[in-house]
Write an enzyme that holds these catalytic residues in place. Structure first.
Site, PDB file in Angstrom:
ATOM      1  N   ASN A   1      24.719 -72.548-100.590  1.00 58.75           N
ATOM      2  CA  ASN A   1      24.542 -73.826-101.294  1.00 58.75           C
ATOM      3  C   ASN A   1      23.619 -73.682-102.502  1.00 58.75           C
ATOM      4  OD1 ASN A   1      26.083 -75.578 -99.666  1.00 58.75           O
ATOM      5  ND2 ASN A   1      24.466 -75.560 -98.131  1.00 58.75           N
TER       6      ASN A   1
ATOM      7  N   ASP B   1      22.515 -78.409 -93.424  1.00 52.46           N
ATOM      8  CA  ASP B   1      21.790 -77.344 -92.717  1.00 52.46           C
ATOM      9  C   ASP B   1      20.431 -77.870 -92.243  1.00 52.46           C
ATOM     10  OD1 ASP B   1      23.308 -76.133 -95.204  1.00 52.46           O
ATOM     11  OD2 ASP B   1      23.260 -74.540 -93.717  1.00 52.46           O
TER      12      ASP B   1
ATOM     13  N   THR C   1      25.687 -71.535 -90.343  1.00 52.39           N
ATOM     14  CA  THR C   1      26.166 -72.752 -91.019  1.00 52.39           C
ATOM     15  C   THR C   1      26.273 -72.545 -92.528  1.00 52.39           C
ATOM     16  OG1 THR C   1      23.901 -73.619 -91.179  1.00 52.39           O
ATOM     17  CG2 THR C   1      25.209 -74.274 -89.245  1.00 52.39           C
TER      18      THR C   1
ATOM     19  N   HIS D   1      28.232 -81.719 -91.740  1.00 46.79           N
ATOM     20  CA  HIS D   1      29.008 -80.572 -91.260  1.00 46.79           C
ATOM     21  C   HIS D   1      28.222 -79.710 -90.256  1.00 46.79           C
ATOM     22  CE1 HIS D   1      31.857 -81.039 -94.671  1.00 46.79           C
ATOM     23  NE2 HIS D   1      30.820 -81.123 -95.452  1.00 46.79           N
TER      24      HIS D   1
HETATM   25  O1  RIB Z   1      31.919 -76.716 -96.434  1.00 45.14           O
HETATM   26  C1  RIB Z   1      30.739 -77.231 -95.874  1.00 45.14           C
HETATM   27  C2  RIB Z   1      29.719 -76.158 -95.716  1.00 45.14           C
HETATM   28  O2  RIB Z   1      29.357 -75.636 -96.990  1.00 45.14           O
HETATM   29  C3  RIB Z   1      28.403 -76.655 -95.100  1.00 45.14           C
HETATM   30  O3  RIB Z   1      27.825 -75.635 -94.346  1.00 45.14           O
HETATM   31  C4  RIB Z   1      27.559 -76.957 -96.286  1.00 45.14           C
HETATM   32  O4  RIB Z   1      26.148 -76.845 -95.996  1.00 45.14           O
HETATM   33  C5  RIB Z   1      27.978 -75.871 -97.221  1.00 45.14           C
HETATM   34  O5  RIB Z   1      27.257 -74.695 -96.853  1.00 45.14           O
HETATM   35 CA    CA Z   2      25.529 -74.909 -94.840  1.00 43.76          CA
END
Ligand code: RIB
Ligand code: CA
Length: 335
Positions: free
Chosen positions: A64, A40, A149, A264
């Site tokens: 997270n 992020d 995200t 990601h």
């Molecule tokens: O699965 C990956 C996602 O989960 C990403 O956005 C990472 O930051 C977590 O939030």
């Molecule tokens: Ca994330």
């Protein structure tokens, strides 16, 4: 709530190839909804570095790490980058229905372990994420793109609380889901597993979705040589983000044997910057909310057997080298 593809009263949505675009030369206004989180943090960096985007606001969600930490982390990243002018508002501290669960091994206790970031220069706003999102969407001259995200709780709450503002959303470029393997269960990716009911609301909202799931993000690795290059390119920003990336790499090396972590969330931003960066398939995608083994799974319907129209451009490949270049350039831009 509209069905997929149904035209919502209000401004017509300029849709070209499933990715509505702002007027030529105009930056695309975006709201970043995130759970920093190492990837992020890179998504925030990239969005702020690019002239193609204008970050109207950052909103935070539990994912997270608990909400207090993801909010503090977003504020710390903005402070470090000298962008405390960007308004930040905290959103949901838990999923709509499900119990919260934090994958602490990925991001550490703070949610952003691995670098010494400053304390926030300014606090989060008194408004919550849904109020801030509604305000900036109303005030924007044109359509706004949402870039979630983390778990989709805030986006679902925004769509439910402000259904008439859906017509002012150009697209939702989200990191989440997977047509293939999961990373939280065999079937599901974390963001959608964490709050499947919220994800179902988002995928059924009738707003164009750019889905960056594990199919594409597991290709978006920052390898150790890339991290070294990023570190050398960007002064203090390079050093700090290299530290974050090296922390983020540890768990991925242990679990997958990869030489570097998948970034990601930055894919959801990068594909708005360079539409050709990600190869995608236009599919109907729905989210499983009742299955025990399949909670949060994104179920694609390539033959249209459901009769429901396509709702998402699902990323399936990425120009990894160009993606890495974009991140290195973003770090260098802050220096
Ligand atoms: O699965 C990956 C996602 O989960 C990403 O956005 C990472 O930051 C977590 O939030
Ligand atoms: Ca994330």
């Amino acid at each position: 709530m509209t069905g997929a593809g149904e035209i919502v009263a209000g401004e017509p949505r300029p849709i070209a190839g499933g990715q509505p675009r702002p007027a030529a030369g105009e930056p695309r206004p975006v709201v970043l909804d995130c759970d920093p989180g190492h990837d992020d943090a890179l998504a925030i960096l990239l969005a702020l570095a690019r002239p193609e985007l204008r970050v109207l606001a950052v909103t935070t969600v539990a994912g997270n790490a608990p909400l207090e930490r993801t909010t503090r982390n977003a504020l710390r990243v903005l402070t470090f980058l000298g962008r405390s002018d960007v308004p930040v508002a905290a959103g949901a501290e838990r999923p709509l229905l499900r119990a919260p669960w934090v994958p602490v091994e990925f991001h550490g206790e703070s949610g952003l372990d691995g670098a010494d970031l400053p304390e926030p220069a300014v606090p989060a706003l008194g408004e919550d994420a849904i109020e801030l999102t509604a305000r900036v969407v109303r005030e924007a001259a044109g359509l706004v793109t949402l870039v979630p995200t983390g778990p989709l709780t805030n986006i679902a709450l925004f769509l439910r609380a402000h259904p008439r503002l859906a017509a002012r959303i150009a697209a939702i470029s989200l990191m989440g889901g997977s047509l293939g393997e999961g990373n939280t269960t065999a079937a599901a990716e974390f963001n959608l597993w964490a709050d499947p009911e919220a994800a179902a609301i988002v995928f059924e909202a009738g707003i164009p979705i750019l889905m960056s799931g594990l199919d594409v993000t597991h290709q978006a690795l920052m390898r150790s040589a890339d991290i070294t290059r990023l570190e050398a390119a960007g002064g203090r920003t390079g050093r700090v983000f290299a530290g974050l990336l090296r922390f983020f790499a540890v768990h991925h090396r242990q679990r997958y044997g990869w030489d570097g972590p998948p970034i990601h969330d930055a894919v959801a931003v990068a594909r708005l910057v360079e539409p050709g960066l990600v190869t995608s398939r236009r599919l109907r995608v729905d989210v499983e909310t009742t299955g025990e083994l399949t909670r949060g799974r994104t179920v694609a319907d390539p033959e249209g057997l459901s009769g429901r129209p396509p709702n998402a451009d699902v990323g399936v490949a990425i120009d990894r080298q160009r993606f890495v270049d974009l991140l290195v350039e973003a770090v260098a831009a802050f220096g």
